[in-house]
Design a protein around this motif. Structure first.
Motif, PDB file in Angstrom:
ATOM      1  N   GLU A   1      -7.118  17.787   4.473  1.00  0.00           N
ATOM      2  CA  GLU A   1      -6.170  16.745   4.105  1.00  0.00           C
ATOM      3  C   GLU A   1      -6.045  15.682   5.197  1.00  0.00           C
ATOM      4  OE1 GLU A   1      -4.549  16.340   1.259  1.00  0.00           O
ATOM      5  OE2 GLU A   1      -5.500  18.109   0.366  1.00  0.00           O
ATOM      6  N   ASN A   2      -6.455  16.009   6.416  1.00  0.00           N
ATOM      7  CA  ASN A   2      -6.404  15.046   7.516  1.00  0.00           C
ATOM      8  C   ASN A   2      -7.549  14.042   7.463  1.00  0.00           C
ATOM      9  OD1 ASN A   2      -4.160  16.025   9.480  1.00  0.00           O
ATOM     10  ND2 ASN A   2      -5.276  17.900   8.947  1.00  0.00           N
ATOM     11  N   LEU A   3      -8.514  14.262   6.599  1.00  0.00           N
ATOM     12  CA  LEU A   3      -9.670  13.382   6.501  1.00  0.00           C
ATOM     13  C   LEU A   3      -9.419  12.297   5.454  1.00  0.00           C
ATOM     14  CD1 LEU A   3     -12.491  16.075   6.538  1.00  0.00           C
ATOM     15  CD2 LEU A   3     -11.624  14.739   8.474  1.00  0.00           C
ATOM     16  N   PRO A   4     -10.124  11.150   5.539  1.00  0.00           N
ATOM     17  CA  PRO A   4      -9.984  10.127   4.498  1.00  0.00           C
ATOM     18  C   PRO A   4     -10.381  10.675   3.131  1.00  0.00           C
ATOM     19  CG  PRO A   4     -11.109   9.241   6.434  1.00  0.00           C
ATOM     20  CD  PRO A   4     -11.019  10.724   6.625  1.00  0.00           C
ATOM     21  N   GLU A   5      -9.712  10.177   2.124  1.00  0.00           N
ATOM     22  CA  GLU A   5      -9.995  10.593   0.750  1.00  0.00           C
ATOM     23  C   GLU A   5     -10.814   9.500   0.073  1.00  0.00           C
ATOM     24  OE1 GLU A   5      -7.365  10.875  -3.249  1.00  0.00           O
ATOM     25  OE2 GLU A   5      -6.664  12.136  -1.596  1.00  0.00           O
TER      26      GLU A   5
ATOM     27  N   ASP B   1     -17.083  -0.195 -16.023  1.00  0.00           N
ATOM     28  CA  ASP B   1     -16.247  -0.199 -14.811  1.00  0.00           C
ATOM     29  C   ASP B   1     -16.905   0.700 -13.769  1.00  0.00           C
ATOM     30  OD1 ASP B   1     -13.573  -0.673 -13.364  1.00  0.00           O
ATOM     31  OD2 ASP B   1     -13.729   1.504 -13.381  1.00  0.00           O
ATOM     32  N   VAL B   2     -17.150   0.150 -12.597  1.00  0.00           N
ATOM     33  CA  VAL B   2     -17.684   0.902 -11.470  1.00  0.00           C
ATOM     34  C   VAL B   2     -16.825   0.596 -10.263  1.00  0.00           C
ATOM     35  CG1 VAL B   2     -19.662   1.284  -9.958  1.00  0.00           C
ATOM     36  CG2 VAL B   2     -20.034   0.845 -12.385  1.00  0.00           C
ATOM     37  N   GLY B   3     -16.364   1.628  -9.582  1.00  0.00           N
ATOM     38  CA  GLY B   3     -15.484   1.371  -8.452  1.00  0.00           C
ATOM     39  C   GLY B   3     -15.559   2.447  -7.385  1.00  0.00           C
ATOM     40  N   PHE B   4     -15.126   2.055  -6.210  1.00  0.00           N
ATOM     41  CA  PHE B   4     -15.084   2.974  -5.072  1.00  0.00           C
ATOM     42  C   PHE B   4     -13.763   2.759  -4.358  1.00  0.00           C
ATOM     43  CE2 PHE B   4     -15.757   3.818  -0.528  1.00  0.00           C
ATOM     44  CZ  PHE B   4     -16.133   5.140  -0.589  1.00  0.00           C
ATOM     45  N   LYS B   5     -13.060   3.879  -4.072  1.00  0.00           N
ATOM     46  CA  LYS B   5     -11.778   3.803  -3.393  1.00  0.00           C
ATOM     47  C   LYS B   5     -11.784   4.767  -2.218  1.00  0.00           C
ATOM     48  CE  LYS B   5      -9.031   2.656  -7.518  1.00  0.00           C
ATOM     49  NZ  LYS B   5      -7.881   3.078  -8.373  1.00  0.00           N
ATOM     50  N   VAL B   6     -11.194   4.333  -1.132  1.00  0.00           N
ATOM     51  CA  VAL B   6     -11.035   5.188   0.034  1.00  0.00           C
ATOM     52  C   VAL B   6      -9.628   4.976   0.575  1.00  0.00           C
ATOM     53  CG1 VAL B   6     -11.984   3.448   1.605  1.00  0.00           C
ATOM     54  CG2 VAL B   6     -11.975   5.853   2.283  1.00  0.00           C
ATOM     55  N   SER B   7      -8.994   6.085   0.973  1.00  0.00           N
ATOM     56  CA  SER B   7      -7.626   5.987   1.494  1.00  0.00           C
ATOM     57  C   SER B   7      -7.419   7.050   2.560  1.00  0.00           C
ATOM     58  CB  SER B   7      -6.605   6.149   0.371  1.00  0.00           C
ATOM     59  OG  SER B   7      -6.686   7.445  -0.205  1.00  0.00           O
TER      60      SER B   7
ATOM     61  N   LYS C   1       3.751  15.996   8.515  1.00  0.00           N
ATOM     62  CA  LYS C   1       3.648  16.951   7.407  1.00  0.00           C
ATOM     63  C   LYS C   1       2.296  17.665   7.427  1.00  0.00           C
ATOM     64  CE  LYS C   1       3.994  17.398   2.394  1.00  0.00           C
ATOM     65  NZ  LYS C   1       4.317  16.724   1.103  1.00  0.00           N
ATOM     66  N   LEU C   2       1.231  16.903   7.663  1.00  0.00           N
ATOM     67  CA  LEU C   2      -0.092  17.525   7.699  1.00  0.00           C
ATOM     68  C   LEU C   2      -0.238  18.435   8.915  1.00  0.00           C
ATOM     69  CD1 LEU C   2      -2.387  14.547   6.630  1.00  0.00           C
ATOM     70  CD2 LEU C   2      -1.455  16.387   5.212  1.00  0.00           C
ATOM     71  N   ALA C   3       0.335  18.012  10.038  1.00  0.00           N
ATOM     72  CA  ALA C   3       0.246  18.841  11.241  1.00  0.00           C
ATOM     73  C   ALA C   3       0.964  20.174  11.035  1.00  0.00           C
ATOM     74  CB  ALA C   3       0.843  18.094  12.431  1.00  0.00           C
ATOM     75  N   ARG C   4       2.137  20.127  10.425  1.00  0.00           N
ATOM     76  CA  ARG C   4       2.873  21.369  10.159  1.00  0.00           C
ATOM     77  C   ARG C   4       2.146  22.226   9.118  1.00  0.00           C
ATOM     78  NH1 ARG C   4       5.674  21.807  14.665  1.00  0.00           N
ATOM     79  NH2 ARG C   4       7.488  20.416  14.810  1.00  0.00           N
ATOM     80  N   ALA C   5       1.534  21.579   8.145  1.00  0.00           N
ATOM     81  CA  ALA C   5       0.774  22.347   7.150  1.00  0.00           C
ATOM     82  C   ALA C   5      -0.413  23.038   7.802  1.00  0.00           C
ATOM     83  CB  ALA C   5       0.300  21.422   6.026  1.00  0.00           C
TER      84      ALA C   5
ATOM     85  N   SER D   1       5.915   8.416   2.453  1.00  0.00           N
ATOM     86  CA  SER D   1       4.495   8.713   2.659  1.00  0.00           C
ATOM     87  C   SER D   1       3.747   7.386   2.769  1.00  0.00           C
ATOM     88  CB  SER D   1       3.961   9.535   1.489  1.00  0.00           C
ATOM     89  OG  SER D   1       2.572   9.719   1.589  1.00  0.00           O
ATOM     90  N   ILE D   2       2.996   7.228   3.839  1.00  0.00           N
ATOM     91  CA  ILE D   2       2.301   5.969   4.101  1.00  0.00           C
ATOM     92  C   ILE D   2       0.801   6.223   4.068  1.00  0.00           C
ATOM     93  CG2 ILE D   2       1.998   4.062   5.722  1.00  0.00           C
ATOM     94  CD1 ILE D   2       4.746   4.735   6.853  1.00  0.00           C
ATOM     95  N   ARG D   3       0.115   5.476   3.211  1.00  0.00           N
ATOM     96  CA  ARG D   3      -1.330   5.641   3.050  1.00  0.00           C
ATOM     97  C   ARG D   3      -1.993   4.271   3.130  1.00  0.00           C
ATOM     98  NH1 ARG D   3      -4.706   9.588   0.947  1.00  0.00           N
ATOM     99  NH2 ARG D   3      -2.900  10.922   0.494  1.00  0.00           N
ATOM    100  N   ILE D   4      -3.058   4.174   3.910  1.00  0.00           N
ATOM    101  CA  ILE D   4      -3.840   2.945   4.012  1.00  0.00           C
ATOM    102  C   ILE D   4      -5.130   3.143   3.220  1.00  0.00           C
ATOM    103  CG2 ILE D   4      -5.129   1.438   5.567  1.00  0.00           C
ATOM    104  CD1 ILE D   4      -3.109   2.009   7.697  1.00  0.00           C
ATOM    105  N   GLY D   5      -5.447   2.143   2.377  1.00  0.00           N
ATOM    106  CA  GLY D   5      -6.628   2.307   1.544  1.00  0.00           C
ATOM    107  C   GLY D   5      -7.346   1.007   1.263  1.00  0.00           C
ATOM    108  N   ALA D   6      -8.503   1.142   0.658  1.00  0.00           N
ATOM    109  CA  ALA D   6      -9.306  -0.010   0.249  1.00  0.00           C
ATOM    110  C   ALA D   6     -10.081   0.371  -1.000  1.00  0.00           C
ATOM    111  CB  ALA D   6     -10.263  -0.424   1.364  1.00  0.00           C
TER     112      ALA D   6
END
Length: 487
Positions: free
Chosen positions: A104-108, A138-144, A152-156, A322-327
């Protein structure tokens, strides 16, 4: 745009400051935990007995018996026992869960593609005429990437890692049980053979007594009733033999199962021994501090407490955004035009989501706090149980040694009495009842002594089991997949 920025900035600044720490309690063993009590870490009671020593318990305690056959059986059990296969599989599952949480710590990243034939409504496009049927694509690519502002991830990760470590301790605890039960089954077979030998020896002596009584009757110097009494005593001794033979067979069956084999797959001769193995030195027990560090069930309970504590932080993090950065980038439009500039789209930026905390969210936090309290109570209980089991096993062992010595003295005296009474009876200077009573006392004392010596051997195993050694440097457990079992 400037107005929106000015409105959001005051709300985001406190969040950025809060992000400097990880929510939830940082784990440490509480100062009031039973494992830290001075009395729990001191010397064990009863170590002044010469039969025990305060030396450290060795990794392979069964090797103190200096029995190559026993060592071979234990090594086989540590590889093939079914309980160990279950524990090893549970450990693999716990490690997989940890890696899943860690990921979960890696980009999705997500790649999507689709095509359909259809018709869109014209009115939303301010067209009154009907739009013809077309092919769409429709063709797309998403990364976040989820920014772990509140830990939360550290405690998990902490919770999952502690869970995997608890499963490792459970496997070590299973190894201790397998070693102890394998040695116990072997020793019980030896003890049954020993007691059977004693019973057969007593039967042989009584059979000679029957012949002596018959000769005395034939010579007119004895009574027929004396012959019947001698025969009855022989029958009583003979009746004890099947029980010891059944114990031999049962021990062999248990030992076969400990080795991961069907009971019928081995013979009693394969595991046969004539007497209980003896320790070549005083039994090493160490002290309370070493005991609590060595026992895997104590380590397992401590790791479960660590996992429960980390879960408080996981639940607490749900109180914050929850803060997520994506493109994202892709092409959407008519299938024939896909890939052309008019169908291209892209975007990047942060995404902030916040489920407004409700009483349900706070209740989950309180629930995890209660779970940590229960884990601490369980940890304390395991520590106290470890100390109680060890002290009880040590007391039983040393007291049974005292009983064995007393029975050995009684056996020597009973043997001398029986010998003298047989001589007096043969000389016609004592009634047969006196000789018979002396023989009965000797038979009973020898049987009690043999049983006590067997119990001493079993008490040794119980003490070693309570001390918690035998899991270190164990061989790898056999693993069988479904495909291997099918073949």
């Amino acid at each position: 745009m400037n107005t929106l920025r000015k409105a959001l900035l005051p709300a985001l600044v406190p969040l950025l400051f809060a992000a400097c720490t990880t929510v939830g309690p940082d784990y440490h063993v509480p100062d009031n935990a039973a494992v830290k009590a001075q009395a729990a870490n001191g010397p064990l009671l009863g170590t002044n007995n010469p039969a025990v020593s305060i030396a450290e318990v060795p990794d392979g305690w069964w090797r103190l018996y200096d029995d190559p056959k026993l060592d071979q059986l234990v090594q086989q059990a540590l590889v093939a026992n079914t309980d160990l296969r279950v524990a090893a599989a549970n450990l693999k599952r716990a490690i997989a869960v940890y890696h899943e949480v860690e990921a979960e710590n890696l980009p999705e990243a997500r790649l999507s593609a689709g095509a359909e034939r259809g018709q869109i409504a014209g009115e939303p496009l301010l067209k009154e005429e009907k739009i013809p049927v077309m092919n769409f694509g429709d063709v797309g690519f998403k990364v976040s990437y989820l920014i772990d502002f509140f830990g939360k991830l550290a405690r998990a990760d902490e919770a999952a890692l502690a869970g995997a470590q608890a499963s490792q301790a459970a496997l070590d605890q299973a190894r201790i049980g397998v070693v102890a039960e394998t040695v116990r089954a072997y020793v019980q077979g030896c003890a049954a053979t020993h007691e059977l030998t004693v019973a057969e020896h007593q039967l042989a002596l009584q059979s000679r007594g029957v012949e002596l009584a018959r000769k005395m009757v034939d010579a007119g110097r004895g009574q027929p009733l004396d012959l019947l009494r001698a025969q009855a005593q022989a029958d009583v001794l003979r009746a004890a033999l099947p029980r010891f033979k059944a114990e031999q067979e049962g021990a062999a069956y248990r030992l076969a199962v400990m080795l991961g084999k069907p009971p019928s797959a081995t013979s009693q001769a394969e595991y046969a021994c004539h007497e209980e193995p003896r320790l070549r030195q005083a039994l090493p027990v160490g002290d309370g501090a070493a005991l609590l560090k060595r026992r895997p069930d104590v380590r397992q309970a401590e790791r479960e407490l660590a996992s429960a504590t980390a879960k408080i932080g996981v639940a607490t993090a749900d109180l914050y955004p929850s803060i997520r950065i994506g493109a994202s980038a892709g092409f959407t439009g008519i299938l024939d035009h896909l890939g052309q500039a008019p169908t291209a789209h892209w975007g990047y930026g942060p995404l902030i989501t916040w489920n407004i905390p409700t009483s349900g969210t706070r209740a989950r936090v309180h629930g995890t706090e209660a779970g940590a309290e229960a884990a601490l109570a369980h940890f304390d209980g395991v520590v106290l149980k470890a100390l109680r089991e060890t002290q009880s096993a040590l007391s039983s062992y040393t007291r049974e040694l005292e009983r064995t010595q007393a029975l050995r003295d009684a056996r020597d005296k009973a043997n001398e009495v029986a010998r003298q009474n047989r001589q007096l009876y043969q000389a016609g200077r004592s009634p047969y009842l006196s000789s018979l009573d002396a023989d009965r006392t000797l038979a009973s004392t020898e049987a009690s002594l043999a049983a006590s010596e067997s119990q001493v051997a079993l008490d040794q195993i119980n003490l070693f089991l309570a001390l918690g050694g035998g899991w270190q440097n164990a061989p790898k457990v056999e693993s069988r997949t479904m495909s291997e079992q099918a073949h």
